[in-house]
Scaffold this motif. Structure first.
Motif, PDB file in Angstrom:
ATOM      1  N   GLU A   1      -8.460   8.425 -10.390  1.00 17.99           N
ATOM      2  CA  GLU A   1      -9.329   9.014  -9.206  1.00 17.99           C
ATOM      3  C   GLU A   1     -10.523   9.665  -9.742  1.00 17.99           C
ATOM      4  O   GLU A   1     -10.703  10.038 -10.879  1.00 17.99           O
TER       5      GLU A   1
ATOM      6  N   ARG B   1      -1.710  -1.113 -11.333  1.00 17.25           N
ATOM      7  CA  ARG B   1      -1.733   0.200 -11.482  1.00 17.25           C
ATOM      8  C   ARG B   1      -2.776   1.066 -10.473  1.00 17.25           C
ATOM      9  O   ARG B   1      -3.330   0.277  -9.784  1.00 17.25           O
ATOM     10  N   ARG B   2      -2.416   2.311 -10.301  1.00 20.00           N
ATOM     11  CA  ARG B   2      -3.596   2.741  -9.496  1.00 20.00           C
ATOM     12  C   ARG B   2      -4.686   3.143 -10.378  1.00 20.00           C
ATOM     13  O   ARG B   2      -4.826   3.482 -11.423  1.00 20.00           O
TER      14      ARG B   2
ATOM     15  N   GLN C   1      -7.962  -3.257  -3.236  1.00 18.11           N
ATOM     16  CA  GLN C   1      -7.376  -1.983  -2.569  1.00 18.11           C
ATOM     17  C   GLN C   1      -7.417  -0.702  -3.471  1.00 18.11           C
ATOM     18  O   GLN C   1      -6.925   0.195  -3.377  1.00 18.11           O
TER      19      GLN C   1
ATOM     20  N   LEU D   1      -6.021  -0.966  -6.664  1.00 14.02           N
ATOM     21  CA  LEU D   1      -4.949  -1.159  -7.394  1.00 14.02           C
ATOM     22  C   LEU D   1      -5.244  -2.153  -8.465  1.00 14.02           C
ATOM     23  O   LEU D   1      -4.659  -3.249  -8.310  1.00 14.02           O
TER      24      LEU D   1
ATOM     25  N   THR E   1       3.457   1.891 -13.717  1.00 13.37           N
ATOM     26  CA  THR E   1       2.889   0.580 -13.536  1.00 13.37           C
ATOM     27  C   THR E   1       3.832  -0.158 -12.831  1.00 13.37           C
ATOM     28  O   THR E   1       5.124   0.142 -12.713  1.00 13.37           O
TER      29      THR E   1
ATOM     30  N   LEU F   1       3.155   1.240  -3.537  1.00 10.14           N
ATOM     31  CA  LEU F   1       2.365   1.421  -4.781  1.00 10.14           C
ATOM     32  C   LEU F   1       1.617   2.719  -4.803  1.00 10.14           C
ATOM     33  O   LEU F   1       1.167   3.253  -5.866  1.00 10.14           O
ATOM     34  N   GLY F   2       1.384   3.215  -3.569  1.00 11.38           N
ATOM     35  CA  GLY F   2       0.715   4.483  -3.610  1.00 11.38           C
ATOM     36  C   GLY F   2       1.600   5.659  -4.099  1.00 11.38           C
ATOM     37  O   GLY F   2       1.085   6.738  -4.231  1.00 11.38           O
ATOM     38  N   ARG F   3       2.875   5.099  -4.154  1.00 11.48           N
ATOM     39  CA  ARG F   3       3.781   6.539  -4.595  1.00 11.48           C
ATOM     40  C   ARG F   3       3.874   6.184  -6.209  1.00 11.48           C
ATOM     41  O   ARG F   3       4.865   7.087  -6.665  1.00 11.48           O
TER      42      ARG F   3
ATOM     43  N   PRO G   1       0.233   8.785 -11.737  1.00  7.61           N
ATOM     44  CA  PRO G   1      -0.993   8.039 -12.218  1.00  7.61           C
ATOM     45  C   PRO G   1      -0.711   7.272 -13.420  1.00  7.61           C
ATOM     46  O   PRO G   1      -1.676   6.265 -13.544  1.00  7.61           O
TER      47      PRO G   1
ATOM     48  N   ARG H   1       0.640  -1.420  -0.041  1.00  7.62           N
ATOM     49  CA  ARG H   1      -0.014   0.039  -0.083  1.00  7.62           C
ATOM     50  C   ARG H   1       0.748   1.199   0.035  1.00  7.62           C
ATOM     51  O   ARG H   1       0.657   2.273  -0.710  1.00  7.62           O
TER      52      ARG H   1
END
Length: 219
Positions: free
Chosen positions: A218, A214-215, A195, A197, A174, A166-168, A171, A163
């Motif tokens: 948003e 990937r994220r 999550q 992701l 990968t 990968l949150g870093r 946008p 978390r």
């Protein structure tokens, strides 16, 4: 009992050795030691990852999460000489080896940082290291992440680590993770999706899965 490779300061007696990283585009002899992950040879999962991933972004910021003695980070540095590569690990012995391997093979675009399990800078056993990545460097964002994550640390620690890092991702970034099928690759795939992701299996070989993560957009 010998400590595991994910301990910050393994007390296994030092026994320096080497391991060969042999890929179609790269052949390196790397310094290893007891108390780090896969000291006798480059782990099969790592080789599956490095033989499966697409080319990294040619520039930007790239991350090797759980770098060990550096085979993934140095491959990134070789394939993307214009990028800045960061390798992070909780194991001080591994980070020291990775720095030595980068220096001996001339990868000036690769830096290594000792971190806590929560992704913060950790105290260096010998004091501050000149030129080491800073807290700002650790914060990202990263255009690509490659990792052979330490599945055996347990779900709590593993999930916190993923978390955090990968949150870093940017946008558009990968992450590519390699996980053994029998160590929970498919359940990790489901957890990542839950999550926010989104993950996709992009390779499967020799009992390993390679997941592209990937994220979620948003909004």
């Amino acid at each position: 009992m010998a400590q595991h490779y994910f301990d910050s300061a393994p007390d296994a007696a030092s026994r320096p050795s080497t391991a060969d990283l042999v890929l179609p585009d790269l052949h390196l002899r790397l310094h290893t030691d007891r108390g780090v992950f896969s000291p006798d040879k480059v782990d099969l999962g790592t080789r599956v990852l490095l033989e499966s991933v697409p080319e990294p972004p040619r520039d930007g910021r790239l991350l090797d999460l759980g770098c060990g003695y550096g085979p993934i980070a140095l491959t990134m540095a070789h394939r993307a000489p214009g990028a800045r590569v960061l390798g992070v690990d909780v194991n001080a012995r591994a980070v020291g080896l990775a720095r030595r391997n980068a220096e001996e093979h001339g990868f000036g675009n690769a830096g290594f940082a000792l971190v806590t399990a929560e992704g913060e800078p950790a105290h260096e056993p010998g004091g501050p290291v000149q030129g080491a990545p800073t807290a700002q460097d650790l914060s990202g964002p990263f255009d690509a992440v490659w990792s052979n994550p330490p599945i055996r640390v347990g779900k709590g620690v593993l999930h916190t680590m993923l978390r955090t890092w990968l949150g870093r991702l940017t946008p558009e970034g990968t992450a590519h993770l390699v996980v053994q099928k029998h160590l929970g690759a498919d359940s990790l795939h489901r957890w990542l999706d839950a999550q926010g992701l989104p993950a996709e299996r992009v390779a499967s070989r020799a009992g390993f899965r390679v997941l592209a993560v990937r994220r979620a957009p948003e909004g």
